[in-house]
Write a protein that holds these residues in place. Sequence first.
Motif, PDB file in Angstrom:
ATOM      1  N   VAL A   1     -38.148   0.122  -0.931  1.00  0.00           N
ATOM      2  CA  VAL A   1     -37.856   0.018  -2.372  1.00  0.00           C
ATOM      3  C   VAL A   1     -37.578   1.405  -2.958  1.00  0.00           C
ATOM      4  O   VAL A   1     -36.596   1.599  -3.690  1.00  0.00           O
TER       5      VAL A   1
ATOM      6  N   CYS B   1     -28.784  -5.476 -20.020  1.00  0.00           N
ATOM      7  CA  CYS B   1     -29.351  -4.109 -19.971  1.00  0.00           C
ATOM      8  C   CYS B   1     -28.633  -3.145 -20.908  1.00  0.00           C
ATOM      9  O   CYS B   1     -29.085  -2.013 -21.099  1.00  0.00           O
TER      10      CYS B   1
ATOM     11  N   LEU C   1     -37.307  -5.128  -8.283  1.00  0.00           N
ATOM     12  CA  LEU C   1     -36.458  -4.264  -9.107  1.00  0.00           C
ATOM     13  C   LEU C   1     -36.910  -4.128 -10.561  1.00  0.00           C
ATOM     14  O   LEU C   1     -36.668  -3.103 -11.193  1.00  0.00           O
TER      15      LEU C   1
HETATM   16  O1  UT7 Z   1     -30.008  -3.836 -14.642  1.00  0.00           O
HETATM   17  C1  UT7 Z   1     -28.985  -4.602 -14.108  1.00  0.00           C
HETATM   18  C2  UT7 Z   1     -28.220  -3.774 -13.227  1.00  0.00           C
HETATM   19  N1  UT7 Z   1     -28.672  -3.987 -11.867  1.00  0.00           N
HETATM   20  C3  UT7 Z   1     -28.401  -3.059 -10.990  1.00  0.00           C
HETATM   21  O2  UT7 Z   1     -27.890  -2.029 -11.338  1.00  0.00           O
HETATM   22  C4  UT7 Z   1     -28.678  -3.323  -9.533  1.00  0.00           C
HETATM   23  C5  UT7 Z   1     -27.601  -2.689  -8.698  1.00  0.00           C
HETATM   24  N2  UT7 Z   1     -27.794  -2.872  -7.265  1.00  0.00           N
HETATM   25  C6  UT7 Z   1     -28.749  -2.218  -6.598  1.00  0.00           C
HETATM   26  O3  UT7 Z   1     -29.506  -1.459  -7.185  1.00  0.00           O
HETATM   27  C7  UT7 Z   1     -28.809  -2.376  -5.097  1.00  0.00           C
HETATM   28  O4  UT7 Z   1     -27.699  -3.115  -4.668  1.00  0.00           O
HETATM   29  C8  UT7 Z   1     -30.105  -3.079  -4.634  1.00  0.00           C
HETATM   30  C9  UT7 Z   1     -31.275  -2.128  -4.804  1.00  0.00           C
HETATM   31  C10 UT7 Z   1     -30.336  -4.344  -5.403  1.00  0.00           C
HETATM   32  C11 UT7 Z   1     -30.016  -3.415  -3.141  1.00  0.00           C
HETATM   33  O5  UT7 Z   1     -29.728  -2.240  -2.384  1.00  0.00           O
HETATM   34  P1  UT7 Z   1     -28.615  -2.291  -1.243  1.00  0.00           P
HETATM   35  O6  UT7 Z   1     -28.582  -0.968  -0.631  1.00  0.00           O
HETATM   36  O7  UT7 Z   1     -27.354  -2.796  -1.873  1.00  0.00           O
HETATM   37  O8  UT7 Z   1     -29.239  -3.309  -0.222  1.00  0.00           O
HETATM   38  P2  UT7 Z   1     -28.650  -4.709   0.296  1.00  0.00           P
HETATM   39  O9  UT7 Z   1     -28.722  -5.711  -0.774  1.00  0.00           O
HETATM   40  O10 UT7 Z   1     -27.333  -4.476   0.945  1.00  0.00           O
HETATM   41  O11 UT7 Z   1     -29.669  -5.066   1.415  1.00  0.00           O
HETATM   42  C12 UT7 Z   1     -29.754  -4.292   2.620  1.00  0.00           C
HETATM   43  C13 UT7 Z   1     -30.789  -4.925   3.509  1.00  0.00           C
HETATM   44  C14 UT7 Z   1     -30.565  -6.410   3.718  1.00  0.00           C
HETATM   45  O12 UT7 Z   1     -30.947  -6.725   5.048  1.00  0.00           O
HETATM   46  P3  UT7 Z   1     -29.840  -6.862   6.207  1.00  0.00           P
HETATM   47  O13 UT7 Z   1     -28.920  -7.966   5.737  1.00  0.00           O
HETATM   48  O14 UT7 Z   1     -29.157  -5.532   6.262  1.00  0.00           O
HETATM   49  O15 UT7 Z   1     -30.651  -7.198   7.396  1.00  0.00           O
HETATM   50  C15 UT7 Z   1     -31.532  -7.073   2.776  1.00  0.00           C
HETATM   51  O16 UT7 Z   1     -31.948  -8.357   3.200  1.00  0.00           O
HETATM   52  O17 UT7 Z   1     -32.084  -4.816   2.901  1.00  0.00           O
HETATM   53  C16 UT7 Z   1     -32.687  -6.114   2.808  1.00  0.00           C
HETATM   54  N3  UT7 Z   1     -33.509  -6.165   1.604  1.00  0.00           N
HETATM   55  C17 UT7 Z   1     -34.779  -5.739   1.588  1.00  0.00           C
HETATM   56  N4  UT7 Z   1     -35.572  -5.226   2.546  1.00  0.00           N
HETATM   57  C18 UT7 Z   1     -36.829  -4.874   2.196  1.00  0.00           C
HETATM   58  C19 UT7 Z   1     -33.165  -6.588   0.378  1.00  0.00           C
HETATM   59  N5  UT7 Z   1     -34.205  -6.462  -0.458  1.00  0.00           N
HETATM   60  C20 UT7 Z   1     -35.212  -5.954   0.267  1.00  0.00           C
HETATM   61  C21 UT7 Z   1     -36.541  -5.571  -0.037  1.00  0.00           C
HETATM   62  N6  UT7 Z   1     -37.292  -5.047   0.952  1.00  0.00           N
HETATM   63  N7  UT7 Z   1     -37.072  -5.706  -1.270  1.00  0.00           N
END
Ligand code: UT7
Length: 313
Positions: free
Chosen positions: A34, A113, A157
């Motif tokens: 995280v 937001c 988040l």
């Molecule tokens: O306020 C509204 C605006 N919102 C935002 O600005 C959010 C914008 N997006 C983000 O901040 C990011 O996209 C996230 C933090 C939500 C996610 O980060 P990411 O680097 O895009 O990760 P991802 O979704 O591509 O996930 C990568 C991996 C996945 O596993 P695999 O498919 O690579 O095996 C997910 O299943 O990380 C996994 N994953 C987690 N692992 C551990 C997703 N969430 C988690 C978690 N803990 N909480």
Amino acid sequence: MSAPRILATGRCIPARVVTNEELSEAVDTSDEWVFSRTGIHQRHFCAGETGLELAAKAARQAMDRAGVTAADIGVCLVGTFTPDHASPSTACLLQRELGLEEDTICFDLNAACAGFLYGLKTAHALLFDAPRPCAIVVGAEVISRVMDHTDRDTCVLFGDGAGAVALRRDESRSWHTVFGSRGDRSSIRVQGPGPVPSAIHMDGKAVFRFAVEVVERSIRQLLEAEGICSVNDLDLVVCHQANARIIDHAAKKLKAREGLFYKNMDRYGNTSAASIPIALDELVETGTLRPGMRLLTVGFGGGLTWAGALLRW
Ligand code: UT7
């Protein structure tokens, strides 16, 4: 063109701290994942407090610090996508809590937001024709209420909290603003209200791409409107606190000096419409944000909405 003079700020954060370690007992995640992906270490969740209670404490603090009373307030707006009720609005209930006059213009506003900056712009515009010269604008969210606490993609988040400003219209000031939205229903969607249980659905990567694009572009547009060449000529930049990587990306693209972009999501997570006024209140409290400083602030979120403002504090 006149601009708002922000007289004072306030905030209210629920007492209960929820760390990444605590969440990792319920879902398959870790502090390392995280923090490295978002910059978040902990957030606060309400344990019985309502959005109205958070909003009222933050608003009262801002009014007390500004030295304004109900006799000065003509507009009361709350930015939120997690109101306690679909109706009555939080702003309407806040009117009573604060003892505001019956003819005060009160309503909630949902720009996700970006809601606080939409609220600031709207309140300022309404003050042209309001019964009294000051406004109270609050961002207040109880996001823990609409989250699926078993979904690791989203439950790590967000956090709960409220921030508020008291403001007065000031003919001697000017500001620049940018606003936009995309009519997007799929990148971030919050189910309900209705028979379906509430839950946040988010395509994190799509929102990330949108955020980095729109933050950098909004800042460049505001700098150009103000006739400033470099972001380093500003005193502070306060972005919506969704993800440290989004902010770092914008800071790098704009060649910003170290520390210009404020970050506090490590302690609060993403508090949506509350994140910018909470950050402003912290910055005022620590003496980092002082009168006369040039501040640029940008919000972005579901909708997809965005908003930016460049103003003198
Ligand atoms: O306020 C509204 C605006 N919102 C935002 O600005 C959010 C914008 N997006 C983000 O901040 C990011 O996209 C996230 C933090 C939500 C996610 O980060 P990411 O680097 O895009 O990760 P991802 O979704 O591509 O996930 C990568 C991996 C996945 O596993 P695999 O498919 O690579 O095996 C997910 O299943 O990380 C996994 N994953 C987690 N692992 C551990 C997703 N969430 C988690 C978690 N803990 N909480």
